[in-house]
Write a protein that holds these residues in place. Sequence first.
Motif, PDB file in Angstrom:
ATOM      1  N   PRO A  47      49.149  44.744  52.712  1.00  0.00           N
ATOM      2  CA  PRO A  47      48.189  45.831  52.930  1.00  0.00           C
ATOM      3  C   PRO A  47      47.609  46.340  51.607  1.00  0.00           C
ATOM      4  O   PRO A  47      48.288  46.405  50.584  1.00  0.00           O
ATOM      5  CB  PRO A  47      49.031  46.910  53.614  1.00  0.00           C
ATOM      6  N   HIS A  48      46.321  46.717  51.662  1.00  0.00           N
ATOM      7  CA  HIS A  48      45.639  47.319  50.518  1.00  0.00           C
ATOM      8  C   HIS A  48      44.722  48.431  51.038  1.00  0.00           C
ATOM      9  O   HIS A  48      44.065  48.265  52.071  1.00  0.00           O
ATOM     10  CB  HIS A  48      44.779  46.298  49.772  1.00  0.00           C
ATOM     11  N   ILE A  49      44.673  49.539  50.321  1.00  0.00           N
ATOM     12  CA  ILE A  49      43.722  50.610  50.631  1.00  0.00           C
ATOM     13  C   ILE A  49      42.507  50.437  49.723  1.00  0.00           C
ATOM     14  O   ILE A  49      42.641  50.393  48.496  1.00  0.00           O
ATOM     15  CB  ILE A  49      44.341  52.004  50.421  1.00  0.00           C
ATOM     16  N   VAL A  50      41.329  50.312  50.325  1.00  0.00           N
ATOM     17  CA  VAL A  50      40.103  50.137  49.551  1.00  0.00           C
ATOM     18  C   VAL A  50      39.185  51.332  49.793  1.00  0.00           C
ATOM     19  O   VAL A  50      39.267  52.007  50.830  1.00  0.00           O
ATOM     20  CB  VAL A  50      39.386  48.817  49.904  1.00  0.00           C
ATOM     21  N   ASN A  51      38.317  51.583  48.828  1.00  0.00           N
ATOM     22  CA  ASN A  51      37.449  52.758  48.866  1.00  0.00           C
ATOM     23  C   ASN A  51      35.981  52.383  49.001  1.00  0.00           C
ATOM     24  O   ASN A  51      35.100  53.027  48.443  1.00  0.00           O
ATOM     25  CB  ASN A  51      37.665  53.607  47.601  1.00  0.00           C
ATOM     26  N   ARG A  52      35.730  51.298  49.728  1.00  0.00           N
ATOM     27  CA  ARG A  52      34.377  50.818  49.991  1.00  0.00           C
ATOM     28  C   ARG A  52      34.293  50.331  51.431  1.00  0.00           C
ATOM     29  O   ARG A  52      35.286  49.872  52.001  1.00  0.00           O
ATOM     30  CB  ARG A  52      34.010  49.647  49.066  1.00  0.00           C
ATOM     31  N   ARG A  53      33.115  50.407  52.009  1.00  0.00           N
ATOM     32  CA  ARG A  53      32.907  49.816  53.338  1.00  0.00           C
ATOM     33  C   ARG A  53      32.384  48.393  53.239  1.00  0.00           C
ATOM     34  O   ARG A  53      32.333  47.678  54.249  1.00  0.00           O
ATOM     35  CB  ARG A  53      31.936  50.670  54.172  1.00  0.00           C
ATOM     36  N   VAL A  54      31.970  47.997  52.051  1.00  0.00           N
ATOM     37  CA  VAL A  54      31.507  46.632  51.809  1.00  0.00           C
ATOM     38  C   VAL A  54      32.258  46.091  50.607  1.00  0.00           C
ATOM     39  O   VAL A  54      32.331  46.736  49.556  1.00  0.00           O
ATOM     40  CB  VAL A  54      29.978  46.603  51.557  1.00  0.00           C
ATOM     41  N   LEU A  55      32.842  44.888  50.748  1.00  0.00           N
ATOM     42  CA  LEU A  55      33.574  44.251  49.656  1.00  0.00           C
ATOM     43  C   LEU A  55      32.891  42.937  49.291  1.00  0.00           C
ATOM     44  O   LEU A  55      32.488  42.174  50.172  1.00  0.00           O
ATOM     45  CB  LEU A  55      35.021  43.968  50.065  1.00  0.00           C
ATOM     46  N   ASP A  56      32.776  42.686  47.982  1.00  0.00           N
ATOM     47  CA  ASP A  56      32.216  41.413  47.545  1.00  0.00           C
ATOM     48  C   ASP A  56      33.344  40.408  47.296  1.00  0.00           C
ATOM     49  O   ASP A  56      34.533  40.726  47.348  1.00  0.00           O
ATOM     50  CB  ASP A  56      31.320  41.583  46.317  1.00  0.00           C
ATOM     51  N   PHE A  57      32.942  39.190  47.031  1.00  0.00           N
ATOM     52  CA  PHE A  57      33.883  38.076  46.883  1.00  0.00           C
ATOM     53  C   PHE A  57      34.958  38.372  45.844  1.00  0.00           C
ATOM     54  O   PHE A  57      36.162  38.254  46.123  1.00  0.00           O
ATOM     55  CB  PHE A  57      33.093  36.817  46.505  1.00  0.00           C
ATOM     56  N   TRP A  58      34.545  38.793  44.625  1.00  0.00           N
ATOM     57  CA  TRP A  58      35.526  38.960  43.554  1.00  0.00           C
ATOM     58  C   TRP A  58      36.411  40.186  43.757  1.00  0.00           C
ATOM     59  O   TRP A  58      37.555  40.212  43.295  1.00  0.00           O
ATOM     60  CB  TRP A  58      34.825  38.996  42.208  1.00  0.00           C
TER      61      TRP A  58
END
Length: 236
Positions: free
Chosen positions: A168-179
């Motif tokens: 699991p990871h918490i991310v702070n974006r609604r769109v993630l790029d490849f890198w």
Amino acid sequence: MTINDTSAEPPDHYRVQFAHEGFNFVAKTIQDPVPTGEQLLAVAGLKPAREHLLFQLLPSGALEEIRPDETVDLREPGHERFVSFKSDRTFRFHIDDESRDWGQQKISGLHLKQIAQVDPLSHDVFRIVVGGNDQLIRDQETFDLGAAGVERFATTPIEIEVFVNTRPHIVNRRVLDFWTVVRLEHPDADPANAQVEYTITYDKGPRQNPSGNLVNGQSVEIKGGMEFYVLLTDKS
């Protein structure tokens, strides 16, 4: 921005910035240090003045209406940004418990975030629905402010849990790029390293991209519980 920058502008000229129905500002200059709203609209190329509304953008993010016969002292720092609308009325709303005005009946999610002075990429904006589920307003979506009553909005930091190779990871974006996805699994990944190749597949995504492959140069919209699988191939 310093408005009375004599090193950049001729003497007795004052730099101002104009945006029309948004926040994409264009720089102009004006000679009068205390112009009227009508003069400012003329500098922006907006005539006749009676068909337009002019607002001064305050440091707080609030828009303060400037009447055509009202003056603004450009010698005071922080008074040089203006937003105009081709409109004859204003619309009031609340965002993050602050009262704000807008010169159009419709407002986008992006403009709401800009008015609230939050990072559009890392924050969401919701219309508050009393007794119901708050309504998410995406950046390019518009909301109609013309209904009866004063609408209330709130911004909140984005926190979405996704899984990368089952972790699991918490991310702070609604769109993630490849890198960004690659570095969730391999924090030291270097795009310049031609000896290492990454392959990404995903599943359990939102309706518009439920599953598929993510390649270098692409981005993907995410949702909670989305699964990514990152495969590393060492070509050395």
